[in-house]
Every structure is written in C-alpha cells, then in structure tokens.
Write a protein that holds these residues in place. Structure first.
Motif, PDB file in Angstrom:
ATOM      1  N   TYR B   9      22.847  72.274 -16.050  1.00 53.99           N
ATOM      2  CA  TYR B   9      22.947  70.881 -16.498  1.00 53.99           C
ATOM      3  C   TYR B   9      22.192  70.660 -17.800  1.00 53.99           C
ATOM      4  CZ  TYR B   9      24.992  70.337 -11.957  1.00 53.99           C
ATOM      5  OH  TYR B   9      25.811  70.498 -10.875  1.00 53.99           O
ATOM      6  N   ILE B  10      21.113  71.415 -17.995  1.00 55.58           N
ATOM      7  CA  ILE B  10      20.336  71.274 -19.233  1.00 55.58           C
ATOM      8  C   ILE B  10      21.153  71.756 -20.426  1.00 55.58           C
ATOM      9  CG2 ILE B  10      18.275  72.146 -20.442  1.00 55.58           C
ATOM     10  CD1 ILE B  10      16.814  71.997 -17.773  1.00 55.58           C
ATOM     11  N   VAL B  11      22.083  72.675 -20.176  1.00 54.48           N
ATOM     12  CA  VAL B  11      22.959  73.125 -21.253  1.00 54.48           C
ATOM     13  C   VAL B  11      24.132  72.155 -21.433  1.00 54.48           C
ATOM     14  CG1 VAL B  11      24.567  74.926 -21.967  1.00 54.48           C
ATOM     15  CG2 VAL B  11      22.348  75.542 -20.994  1.00 54.48           C
ATOM     16  N   ASN B  12      24.737  71.744 -20.316  1.00 52.81           N
ATOM     17  CA  ASN B  12      26.024  71.053 -20.408  1.00 52.81           C
ATOM     18  C   ASN B  12      25.935  69.568 -20.720  1.00 52.81           C
ATOM     19  OD1 ASN B  12      28.397  72.891 -19.866  1.00 52.81           O
ATOM     20  ND2 ASN B  12      26.943  73.552 -18.302  1.00 52.81           N
ATOM     21  N   LEU B  15      25.357  68.960 -24.441  1.00 52.33           N
ATOM     22  CA  LEU B  15      26.595  69.312 -25.139  1.00 52.33           C
ATOM     23  C   LEU B  15      27.605  68.177 -25.036  1.00 52.33           C
ATOM     24  CD1 LEU B  15      27.390  73.078 -24.410  1.00 52.33           C
ATOM     25  CD2 LEU B  15      27.021  71.974 -26.622  1.00 52.33           C
ATOM     26  N   LEU B  16      27.705  67.597 -23.838  1.00 61.17           N
ATOM     27  CA  LEU B  16      28.636  66.486 -23.635  1.00 61.17           C
ATOM     28  C   LEU B  16      28.244  65.300 -24.514  1.00 61.17           C
ATOM     29  CD1 LEU B  16      30.935  65.020 -22.194  1.00 61.17           C
ATOM     30  CD2 LEU B  16      29.371  64.490 -20.335  1.00 61.17           C
ATOM     31  N   LEU B  17      26.939  65.002 -24.551  1.00 62.01           N
ATOM     32  CA  LEU B  17      26.462  63.878 -25.360  1.00 62.01           C
ATOM     33  C   LEU B  17      26.807  64.105 -26.831  1.00 62.01           C
ATOM     34  CD1 LEU B  17      24.853  61.233 -25.105  1.00 62.01           C
ATOM     35  CD2 LEU B  17      22.813  62.526 -25.739  1.00 62.01           C
ATOM     36  N   LEU B  18      26.579  65.322 -27.295  1.00 65.09           N
ATOM     37  CA  LEU B  18      26.888  65.678 -28.674  1.00 65.09           C
ATOM     38  C   LEU B  18      28.378  65.480 -28.967  1.00 65.09           C
ATOM     39  CD1 LEU B  18      25.513  67.014 -31.211  1.00 65.09           C
ATOM     40  CD2 LEU B  18      26.517  69.156 -30.405  1.00 65.09           C
ATOM     41  N   ALA B  19      29.216  65.938 -28.042  1.00 68.81           N
ATOM     42  CA  ALA B  19      30.662  65.827 -28.225  1.00 68.81           C
ATOM     43  C   ALA B  19      31.085  64.361 -28.247  1.00 68.81           C
ATOM     44  CB  ALA B  19      31.392  66.582 -27.108  1.00 68.81           C
ATOM     45  N   ILE B 280      29.861  81.987 -16.228  1.00 66.34           N
ATOM     46  CA  ILE B 280      28.448  81.821 -16.592  1.00 66.34           C
ATOM     47  C   ILE B 280      27.600  81.408 -15.395  1.00 66.34           C
ATOM     48  CG2 ILE B 280      26.829  80.712 -18.166  1.00 66.34           C
ATOM     49  CD1 ILE B 280      29.138  80.231 -20.080  1.00 66.34           C
ATOM     50  N   TRP B 281      28.121  80.498 -14.557  1.00 62.79           N
ATOM     51  CA  TRP B 281      27.257  79.934 -13.521  1.00 62.79           C
ATOM     52  C   TRP B 281      27.696  80.218 -12.082  1.00 62.79           C
ATOM     53  CZ3 TRP B 281      27.657  76.833 -18.093  1.00 62.79           C
ATOM     54  CH2 TRP B 281      26.462  76.798 -18.819  1.00 62.79           C
ATOM     55  N   ILE B 293      33.936  69.346 -14.520  1.00 64.11           N
ATOM     56  CA  ILE B 293      34.156  67.957 -14.936  1.00 64.11           C
ATOM     57  C   ILE B 293      33.405  67.678 -16.238  1.00 64.11           C
ATOM     58  CG2 ILE B 293      33.600  65.560 -14.323  1.00 64.11           C
ATOM     59  CD1 ILE B 293      34.271  66.349 -11.390  1.00 64.11           C
ATOM     60  N   ILE B 294      32.138  68.081 -16.283  1.00 62.62           N
ATOM     61  CA  ILE B 294      31.335  67.855 -17.496  1.00 62.62           C
ATOM     62  C   ILE B 294      31.894  68.674 -18.662  1.00 62.62           C
ATOM     63  CG2 ILE B 294      29.043  68.076 -18.530  1.00 62.62           C
ATOM     64  CD1 ILE B 294      27.910  67.851 -15.650  1.00 62.62           C
TER      65      ILE B 294
END
Lengths: 263, 343
Positions: B9-12, B15-19, B280-281, B293-294
């Motif tokens: 979640y710390i990665v994704n 990233l979502l916010l940036l997008a 990856i996960w 989903i994210i």
C-alpha cells in the motif's frame, strides 16, 4: 459422538454407468482402513462419494449419528477432511496460507481467522513437521513436503475422520514410509477414523488395521491384512500371480509379485 | 522463499495519488497542481482562497477534468478488479473481461440500452449500467457453457469461445451504432474506449452500482483463495462452491458493467494489472483484489493522461494507449517472471 464412519449399501453412477455397487464398510475411531483394488476398481470414486463431491444413487453414509449426505459442505468439512492425490494446485500460496484454508469451515465468508484458527494451524504444522516451511510456496516444495502440507491442511480442519486418496503415489520410499508412519501415529494419538486408498500392498500390510478390497465397483473382501492379503485373493483380483510370505518377526503378510515364473 | 517485498500500500497509494493529480493537471491546457489543490479546497464549504488564476481554470477543473479523472479511475479500478476475480474464478491467467468476451457483452448491453433512448436525464444514466450488467451476465453464461468440456473449462476453449462471443457482440454493437447515425461519433469513440458523455452525470449514474460492486468484490478474496485448489477440494474444505461461483460471476460482471457503461471496451487493463500485482505481491486474493483495484485506477489514469497529451490538442482513444503500452509491458513481465508465476 461415537465417530464411526458407516457406509451402507452405497451405489454411485456416472450417468448410466454404475461405478460403485452396494458398498458397505465401517471404520472405527483409531483405526486405519486401507482401500485397495486394481486401477479403475472405484477407490477414488468411493472417497469422492464419501467426501460429498459426487452424489450417490443409493445407500447411506453416516458419521456417528449424522447423515453426511444431508449436510452442507460447511458442516461436512468439520466432520471429515480429505488429503487429495498428490498433484499441484494452489502452488502460488505459501504453506501457511494453504494450511489456514483448512479452517474454511470455521471462518466466515470473508475468511477472517481468529486466534483458535491460528492455534490449530500451528498445531497441524508442528505435527506434520512443516512449521519451518511456513513461508515457502507450495510449488517450490518437494513431493513429500507437499503431501505433508496437505495432511497439515486436513488436520487443521480438526475433524474426527480423515480420507486419503493414494497420498504416497509420487513419493520415494523414504517419504512414503515417513508419511504413512505419521498418518498411523496421528490416527492412534487423536483417535481418528481413517480411510485411505493405497496402491502398495506391502504398505497396506504394515500400516492398515483392516483392508477393504474393491473390484469392479464392488466390495470383494473386508478384513485384517492377514485375512484379505492372501495368495488366492490377490492373484485372482489383480490377475497377477503373487506369493505371500509372513514377515519373520511381525507376521505381516508380505506380497511378492512374480511373472518370471520364479514361483 | 517469498522475497522480502515492498510494502504494497505504501507503494500503490502514492502512485495512485500521483496519477490522479497528473490526470487533472494534464491536457490541452496544463493546470499546475498547486492551482488544482486550491480549486479543490474551494469546493469545501467555508474555504475561500482568493483566485490567482483565470476563471476558466476553475470551470475546466470542476466541470471537465475532475469528473473525467474520476470516471477513468473508476473504470480502471473496475476493469482490474473484475479481471482479478475472473482470473481467480476460472483459475486461468488469461481470463480477463476483455478476452473472455464479457466486456464486449457488457458494451452491447450498454449500447442496446442507449439505442432504446439516449439518456437525457439522470434516470437514463442509471439504466445504462443495468443494461451493461445484463449483457455481461448473459455473455459469461454463454461463454462458460460453450467452453465447458465435461467437468472442466480448458484454457483454449474458454478463450476461443470468449473471442468468438466477444466478436459477435462487438459486431452487433457496431450494427446498432450504425443504425443511429447521429450517434456515430460518440459510438466510435465508445468502441475504442473513450467516454461518449462528459460531466458528472455518468458518475452519478454508476455510483450505486459502484458501491455495491466494489463492496462485493472486496469481500470475494477468501472464496477465490479456496477455489484455487479446484472446486472439488474447495467443497471438501467447506466452501459452498456453487454459491461462491455465482457470487463471483455476478460480482465480476457487475464491475465489468460499471467499467464499460460510460468508458467503452478497454482492453489489457483487466489482464495486466492483476498479473503485475500477483507477481510482485503474491497470490493471496484478499490482497490481490484490493491491489488490483488501486493499480487498475492508477494504470488507466496514466494511459488516459498519455492519450490526451501525446497528440494534444487532439486526444487518442485510451484503448489505443493501453494496447500500445500494455502489450509489450505484459510480454516483458511474462518473460521476466516466468518462473515465479505459479498457476
């Protein structure tokens, strides 16, 4: 609950093809009953029918006073666990995730595990000597390790009865014997009711308390290894000449197949 | 051993916010993220930041960019979420809503509903996802029964049936569109994965479906996990297999319908995102569904942003970008991780 597995007059058909006819067999707590017979005799079908994944045409399957065929999968999975034939499924899961899925019948539909679930998983992994594999993926394990994990998953179900479908088929000698010793030991310790399909007749002789011999979907004989594993019976049913010796010390029948004419 | 992983979640989530920010900022006119933040803060009652930007920025952000960004995020999230669910249900790495024909079926349902009456009011917008849902369910039932060989659904027949039924549904969709000449532009952009309608109405239209669909999807992880051992073992483990399958089909079809209703049929997102997350996960569907989903929202937002800036002021249909960027990326992932993907 007196956990006697009681199969009575069981018949199973695939379409019009009757594959099991009037099977009766009972297995007591603390007892290992081996299911033997040539390929296609109906061993796997019997295990599948008892575990409720195929419907029976006639007869009844009781565990104690409970009619298994009237139960939901959820209720049945708390009474009876199955160790499937060695084959790779769910290989991407870790060992611990896999064993935890044995708790499905105790968890809600979101799969939330409580302290008791984790406790039972720890117990099952310790008993099967798989604790050190907890974070490994199933697909990375050897055949023997995989089978122990599936046994652990079945133990996590915390059921009075255990069905095993040729669990040692793809294992080498060492893993075959250690696996069967483990099943035997667990049966005695926990008073389990165990029905296990097996190929190797000498293993049956060593590890089974009683033997059920299937032939063409019918129960040919049920009894102790000494009663069932006789030269006449085995030569006849497997259509292969065999000699049966008695183990010099333990008196188990030892089966020696021979087609070279050494007999 | 499972490798020490990056915390998912710390990665994704960043990233979502940036997008999301990129998506609102980029376009024919670039709007600085700082300005966007102030415009958004002004939406909160009681906050009143003095405008240092032209009034048209406020209108662009509020009425055009923001609803578009949200719709794209919802679409990506739904596609990848339903892709993960279908892959798990069929225990098949190629079962995504596009390849098994469900997206095309949903598209046909949506277009059919639009053809009856192009939505002018909000009620019309509520009916389009319903039409898409019916189309998706009928398609998945048809494909499954065509693909079934005895007790199993082999990969080859599943994809063949999916492609055939999908092509049939697409052809019917095109026919319906060509008959209503006025709608031809909207129709073509829909087919290539572009929203035929703008503004907040489509989002209000799918909102009820979205809430139900995403809740059901988020709760399906455990069932999907148990199903990975095959239906027989799942039943022996205590799962009511038939109920679980119906639940997952309905859920995945509903989320596919959400994705397709106002964004058209977009390929590759539903296929790639779950794979990347899985590689990856790991395969735990409880987590995989949420991450898909994210990640789906992130991926489609980035693809859509690219589609709008590459040939600005013209914008490409996003489906072209997902295919152009997605196919090679997917092949790269597949080659790199061959040994780690255990199905």
């Amino acid at each position: 609950m007196v956990a006697v597995l009681d199969i009575r007059d069981l018949s199973v058909a695939y379409g019009r093809n009757v594959v099991l006819r009037d099977i009766s067999l009972s297995v007591k707590p603390g007892e290992v009953v081996a299911l033997i017979g040539p390929n296609g005799a109906g061993k796997t079908t019997l295990i599948r029918a008892v575990s409720g994944v195929i419907t029976k045409r006639q007869g009844s399957i009781f565990m104690g006073d409970r009619d298994l065929s009237k139960l939901s999968p959820y209720q049945r999975a708390r009474i009876l666990a199955v160790v499937p034939q060695a084959r790779q499924l769910g290989g991407a899961f870790s060992v611990e995730q896999t064993v935890l899925m044995g708790r499905t019948a105790y968890m809600n539909w979101l799969g939330q595990a409580g302290e008791e679930d984790h406790e039972q998983v720890r117990f099952a992994m310790e008993k099967t000597n798989t604790s050190h594999l907890a974070n490994r993926r199933i697909a990375e394990l050897s055949g023997g390790e995989q089978q122990r994990v599936f046994l652990a998953r079945a133990l996590a179900q915390d059921t009075p009865a255990l069905l095993l479908d040729e669990p040692t088929t793809h294992l080498d000698l060492k893993h075959q014997t250690s696996f069967l010793s483990l099943v035997h030991q667990l049966t005695r310790e926990n008073d389990l009711t165990v029905l296990m399909a097996l190929h190797d007749l000498n293993q049956v002789s060593i590890y089974a308390d009683r033997v059920a011999l299937l032939l063409e979907g019918q129960m040919k004989a049920v009894g102790t290894p000494q009663e069932v594993l006789t030269e006449e019976m085995i030569s006849d049913v497997y259509q292969t000449p065999v000699q049966v010796f008695s183990h010099p010390k333990h008196k188990f029948p030892l089966i020696f197949p021979d087609q070279r004419g050494l007999n | 051993m499972l490798k020490a992983k990056l915390p998912p979640y710390i990665v994704n989530l960043p990233l979502l916010l940036l997008a999301l920010i990129l998506s609102v900022a980029a376009g024919a006119v670039f709007i600085p993220p700082g300005t966007i933040t102030k415009i958004l803060l002004n939406l909160i009652p009681g906050v009143d930041i003095a405008a240092t930007w032209t009034n048209s920025f406020t209108v662009i952000v509020r009425e055009i960019r923001l609803p578009h960004t949200i719709l794209i995020a919802i679409t990506g999230a739904s596609l990848a979420g339903s892709g993960a669910a279908y892959q798990g249900l069929f225990r098949n790495p190629l079962a995504d809503p596009y390849l098994i024909g469900v997206a095309s079926g949903a598209g046909l349902g949506a277009i059919f509903t639009m053809a009856i009456s192009w939505p002018e009011d909000l009620l019309g917008f509520y009916f389009i996802p319903a039409g898409a849902f019916v189309g998706a369910i009928l398609t998945v039932i048809l494909v499954y029964s065509l693909a079934r060989v005895g007790r199993t659904v082999p990969l080859t027949t599943l994809i063949l049936a999916g492609v055939a039924v999908g092509a049939f549904a697409s052809a019917l969709t095109s026919y319906l569109m060509l008959r209503s000449e006025d709608e031809i532009y909207r129709a073509i952009s829909f087919l290539l994965g572009g929203s035929p309608v703008a503004g907040w109405k489509p989002i209000l239209g799918i909102l009820p479906y979205l809430i139900v669909g995403m809740s059901l999807l988020a709760a399906s992880g455990h069932m999907l996990n148990v199903l990975q051992f095959g239906e027989e073992q799942a039943k022996q483990l205590g799962l009511a297999v038939n109920k679980a399958k119906v639940y997952i089909v309905i859920t995945a079809s509903l989320t596919t319908a959400i994705a397709v209703s106002f964004s058209g049929v977009i390929g590759f997102i539903g296929l790639i995102v779950p794979h990347v997350m899985r590689i990856i996960w790991g395969a735990d569907y409880k987590r995989l569904i949420r991450l898909s989903i994210i990640g789906g929202a992130t991926a489609l937002l980035l693809a859509d942003t690219l589609a709008r800036v590459l040939l600005a002021p013209q914008s490409l249909p996003v489906g072209i970008v997902t295919a152009l960027a997605g196919a090679p990326f997917f092949l790269w992932i597949l080659r790199r991780a061959k040994s780690e993907v255990f199905w």
